[in-house]
Design a protein around this motif. Structure first.
Motif, PDB file in Angstrom:
ATOM      1  N   ARG A  88      20.085   3.912 -28.465  1.00 22.22           N
ATOM      2  CA  ARG A  88      19.306   4.911 -28.054  1.00 22.22           C
ATOM      3  C   ARG A  88      19.262   5.664 -29.281  1.00 22.22           C
ATOM      4  NH1 ARG A  88      20.075   6.881 -22.755  1.00 22.22           N
ATOM      5  NH2 ARG A  88      21.416   8.397 -23.691  1.00 22.22           N
ATOM      6  N   ALA A  89      20.460   6.322 -29.853  1.00 21.02           N
ATOM      7  CA  ALA A  89      20.507   7.187 -30.770  1.00 21.02           C
ATOM      8  C   ALA A  89      19.987   6.395 -32.230  1.00 21.02           C
ATOM      9  CB  ALA A  89      21.980   7.510 -30.911  1.00 21.02           C
ATOM     10  N   ALA A  90      20.063   5.065 -32.175  1.00 18.64           N
ATOM     11  CA  ALA A  90      19.733   4.309 -33.438  1.00 18.64           C
ATOM     12  C   ALA A  90      18.170   4.335 -33.354  1.00 18.64           C
ATOM     13  CB  ALA A  90      20.313   2.891 -33.358  1.00 18.64           C
ATOM     14  N   GLY A 351      30.540   8.954 -36.689  1.00 20.43           N
ATOM     15  CA  GLY A 351      29.173   8.667 -35.933  1.00 20.43           C
ATOM     16  C   GLY A 351      28.076   8.953 -36.921  1.00 20.43           C
ATOM     17  N   GLY A 352      27.327   8.128 -36.916  1.00 22.19           N
ATOM     18  CA  GLY A 352      25.869   8.402 -37.935  1.00 22.19           C
ATOM     19  C   GLY A 352      24.921   7.273 -37.637  1.00 22.19           C
ATOM     20  N   VAL A 353      25.059   6.777 -36.690  1.00 22.22           N
ATOM     21  CA  VAL A 353      23.752   5.560 -36.703  1.00 22.22           C
ATOM     22  C   VAL A 353      22.629   6.152 -36.678  1.00 22.22           C
ATOM     23  CG1 VAL A 353      23.617   5.474 -33.872  1.00 22.22           C
ATOM     24  CG2 VAL A 353      23.479   3.152 -35.191  1.00 22.22           C
ATOM     25  N   HIS A 430      21.444  15.908 -31.717  1.00 22.67           N
ATOM     26  CA  HIS A 430      21.454  14.176 -32.027  1.00 22.67           C
ATOM     27  C   HIS A 430      21.679  13.505 -30.857  1.00 22.67           C
ATOM     28  CE1 HIS A 430      25.734  14.025 -31.418  1.00 22.67           C
ATOM     29  NE2 HIS A 430      25.872  14.960 -31.932  1.00 22.67           N
ATOM     30  N   HIS A 431      21.299  12.303 -30.724  1.00 22.08           N
ATOM     31  CA  HIS A 431      21.427  11.494 -29.232  1.00 22.08           C
ATOM     32  C   HIS A 431      22.504  10.575 -29.266  1.00 22.08           C
ATOM     33  CE1 HIS A 431      17.346  12.990 -30.270  1.00 22.08           C
ATOM     34  NE2 HIS A 431      17.219  13.257 -29.149  1.00 22.08           N
ATOM     35  N   MET A 432      23.681  10.957 -30.170  1.00 24.62           N
ATOM     36  CA  MET A 432      24.786  10.082 -30.067  1.00 24.62           C
ATOM     37  C   MET A 432      25.808  10.523 -29.049  1.00 24.62           C
ATOM     38  SD  MET A 432      25.241   9.204 -34.248  1.00 24.62           S
ATOM     39  CE  MET A 432      25.054  11.006 -34.598  1.00 24.62           C
TER      40      MET A 432
END
Ligand code: URP
Ligand code: ZN
Ligand code: ZN
Ligand code: ZN
Length: 483
Positions: A88-90, A351-353, A430-432
């Protein structure tokens, strides 16, 4: 079949840009049309179910991140993004395909580890996904498994020259796996760091009382990356196999790779946004234990500007082929904190997708790479490198209808909301699934506006419209770069 028309934008691909309308028919790209083209004899804007106005914006293929670690077990914990939260974050960041790493643990059958990865991902992904296989060691069984996996669409294998006792392969094992890859057309991906030397340096640092996160970086100096990169290239040359070196950060290691390429060897390298922007002193040297947020391997480099200049240059020359994220998120609380008092116990990863497309786009704004190279590095080459080039990373009739509308006049504030953000009424985060961001405070002169995956709008108007299970498994072909 539902028709989607994207009008008025500038379509950008690796070889150029042009004003064009993009027609999507169901899950595929149907046509690229001259703006206002009436040759089809219908007014497409009135028959299309969805019309997206991309005036003043770039229309690019959905981005492909070929290096993520959802739920990776590491150091007694596991990466904090599941396939549901991570994909979803991607999607929020314009990435519509990921290739994640299935992990064989010591004593486990390769096929069983892969089955476990299928089970984690199935029904949970917001975007399409494929797998590489990490080999936890190389023996007769795993060599046989390599052939079986290639037949199932897993055409790349990651080996580690780092982490003795965990994922490590010795030179003999690496050579055997490369010989196998040379015969079955798969691609060996190498974590190139001299783990034996690093373990000595780590032990010596801890014995001196150097236990803070900063010493993660100083005990993995560039020499350990350059030496392992060189050794991996020579072993690949002995085996007659191609090689892909992951998460490269040291300019000396990329120089070695570039020399091998000049000599005609089929070797490739990727880097990640953290190595293009962040530095050892600034991040790992943060007060208290904060530096743990940036503990990753290869590490952030000392005198980073010198490395960064060279990494951007190698991205321009083509000696670095891909920018991936190496997305491997751990929360600060209870996960990174496992290394309080001993940096070697900090789970490795950033984390950084969600941020790769934006962070690399900033390189376009800063005049470091062209718009076309941005698309090539984030979309087209990752797809072609890992056997997805017929469907992903391109906007062409018949390709999957994965599209990003990118707004160069937009703005992205990355990370957790800072006080200034909150004061401005900007509560976006962010959504991660992380309790911090390694990218806190980064401001990007661009914005992911609309994201479409196989014809379905996932992001528009600042809202998420996707759902777990939309993403499908991708059986991959051989790399397009092998022969
Ligand atoms: O620090 C990193 N890179 N963590 C993820 C595992 C790996 O080696 O890619
Ligand atoms: Zn690695
Ligand atoms: Zn990785
Ligand atoms: Zn938005």
């Amino acid at each position: 079949m539902a028709l989607t028309l994207i009008t008025g934008g500038t379509v950008v691909g690796p070889t150029g840009r042009s004003r064009a309308d993009v027609l999507l028919d169901g899950e595929q790209v149907a046509a690229l049309l001259r703006p206002g083209d009436t040759s089809l004899g219908v007014d497409l804007a009135s028959v299309a179910q969805t019309v997206i106005d991309a005036t003043g914006k770039y229309v690019i293929p959905g981005a492909v991140d070929p290096h993520t670690h959802m739920e990776l077990p590491f150091g007694g914990t596991a990466a904090s993004d599941t396939f549901e939260t991570g994909t979803r974050a991607a999607a929020w960041g314009g990435t519509t395909t990921i290739v994640d790493f299935a992990v064989q643990r010591t004593g486990e059958r390769v096929q069983d580890s892969l089955a476990a990865w299928f089970a984690k991902a199935e029904g949970n992904c917001a975007v399409d996904y494929g797998f590489h296989q990490i080999l936890g060691g190389v023996d007769d069984d795993s060599l046989k498994a390599m052939d079986e996996l290639v037949a199932e669409g897993i055409t790349s294998f990651k080996l580690f020259m780092a982490y003795p006792g965990v994922f490590y392969s010795d030179d003999g094992q690496i050579l055997r796996a490369m010989q196998k890859a040379a015969t079955n057309g798969s691609l060996v991906m190498m974590h190139a760091e001299n783990g034996i030397a690093i373990d000595v340096l780590v032990r010596q640092a801890l014995d001196r009382g150097d236990t803070a996160p900063y010493f993660h970086g100083t005990t993995r100096p560039w020499e350990t990356e350059e030496e392992a990169t060189h050794r991996a290239i020579m072993l690949a040359r002995l085996a007659g196999a191609p090689l892909y070196v992951v998460h490269m950060s040291a300019k000396q290691a990329v120089a070695t790779l570039a020399r091998a390429r000049d000599d005609g060897w089929n070797v490739f390298g990727e880097t990640c946004p953290q190595y293009l922007y962040l530095s050892l002193e600034e991040q790992l040297g943060a007060p208290g234990f904060e530096g743990a947020k940036w503990v990753c391997s290869t590490p952030l480099r000392s005198r980073a500007e010198e490395h960064q200049e060279e990494l951007w240059r190698y991205l321009r020359t083509g000696d670095l082929s891909v920018v991936s994220t190496d997305h491997c998120p751990f929360c600060f609380k209870e996960q990174k904190e496992l290394g309080l008092g001993d940096f070697s116990k900090i789970p490795n990863g950033i984390g950084g997708v969600e941020h790769r497309l934006d962070l690399v786009y900033q390189g376009v704004v800063d005049g470091r790479i062209s718009l076309e190279r941005w698309v090539e590095l984030c979309c087209t080459t990752p797809a072609r490198m890992f056997g997805l080039g017929d469907r992903k990373g391109v906007l062409a009739p018949g390709a999957d209808a994965d599209v990003v509308v990118y707004d160069p006049a937009g703005h992205t504030s990355i990370g957790y909301p800072t006080d200034a953000d909150t004061a401005r009424g900007n509560r976006k985060t962010h959504h991660m699934n992380m309790d911090h961001s390694a990218w806190e405070g980064f401001e990007i002169d661009g914005h992911v506006d609309v994201v479409i995956s196989r014809g379905q709008v996932l992001i528009s108007g600042g809202e998420y419209h996707g759902h777990p299970g939309h993403g499908r498994y991708l059986r991959r072909s051989h790399s397009a770069y092998l022969r």
